[in-house]
Design a protein around this motif. Sequence first.
Motif, PDB file in Angstrom:
ATOM      1  N   ASP A   2       1.061  -1.115  -0.084  1.00  0.00           N
ATOM      2  CA  ASP A   2      -0.166  -0.029  -0.036  1.00  0.00           C
ATOM      3  C   ASP A   2       0.856   1.114  -0.094  1.00  0.00           C
ATOM      4  O   ASP A   2       1.744   1.339   0.983  1.00  0.00           O
ATOM      5  N   ARG A   3       0.689   2.176  -1.084  1.00  0.00           N
ATOM      6  CA  ARG A   3       1.597   3.193  -0.910  1.00  0.00           C
ATOM      7  C   ARG A   3       1.413   4.297  -0.096  1.00  0.00           C
ATOM      8  O   ARG A   3       2.096   5.029   0.389  1.00  0.00           O
ATOM      9  N   ARG A   4       0.297   4.309   0.472  1.00  0.00           N
ATOM     10  CA  ARG A   4      -0.150   5.185   1.467  1.00  0.00           C
ATOM     11  C   ARG A   4       0.745   4.889   2.783  1.00  0.00           C
ATOM     12  O   ARG A   4       1.173   5.965   3.335  1.00  0.00           O
ATOM     13  N   TYR A   7       4.445   5.843   1.930  1.00  0.00           N
ATOM     14  CA  TYR A   7       4.413   7.490   1.863  1.00  0.00           C
ATOM     15  C   TYR A   7       4.381   8.037   3.351  1.00  0.00           C
ATOM     16  O   TYR A   7       5.279   8.848   3.532  1.00  0.00           O
ATOM     17  N   ALA A  65       2.714   8.420  -7.827  1.00  0.00           N
ATOM     18  CA  ALA A  65       3.950   7.385  -7.492  1.00  0.00           C
ATOM     19  C   ALA A  65       5.291   8.290  -7.447  1.00  0.00           C
ATOM     20  O   ALA A  65       6.207   7.989  -6.722  1.00  0.00           O
ATOM     21  N   VAL A  68       5.735   9.954  -4.134  1.00  0.00           N
ATOM     22  CA  VAL A  68       6.041   9.134  -3.162  1.00  0.00           C
ATOM     23  C   VAL A  68       7.554   8.594  -3.111  1.00  0.00           C
ATOM     24  O   VAL A  68       8.121   8.657  -2.234  1.00  0.00           O
TER      25      VAL A  68
END
Length: 91
Positions: A2-4, A7, A65, A68
Amino acid sequence: MDRRYVYHGSYALLGAAVGLDAFVSAATGGLSLPVGLMALGATAMLLIALYEVLTSDSSEFAVPAYAVFGLILAALLAFLGAVLQVAEYVA
């Protein structure tokens, strides 16, 4: 992955690096207004990252992206700089 989480984890790492830098600066040169503000900002960054991880929804996360990746790079470089500063202080 999960990019969240990546980040906000990178954001927290950046806050930790700033906090570590503030701690070393306070230990070597004494506490001053700029150092105190830096420590306050670092604490705020850590708390904001924690709050966002606990309260935000994955479907609402809209950071591209490349942003991030840029934050990951900035956090790693800042943390490396803080670690090198601690190593210089210890040595």
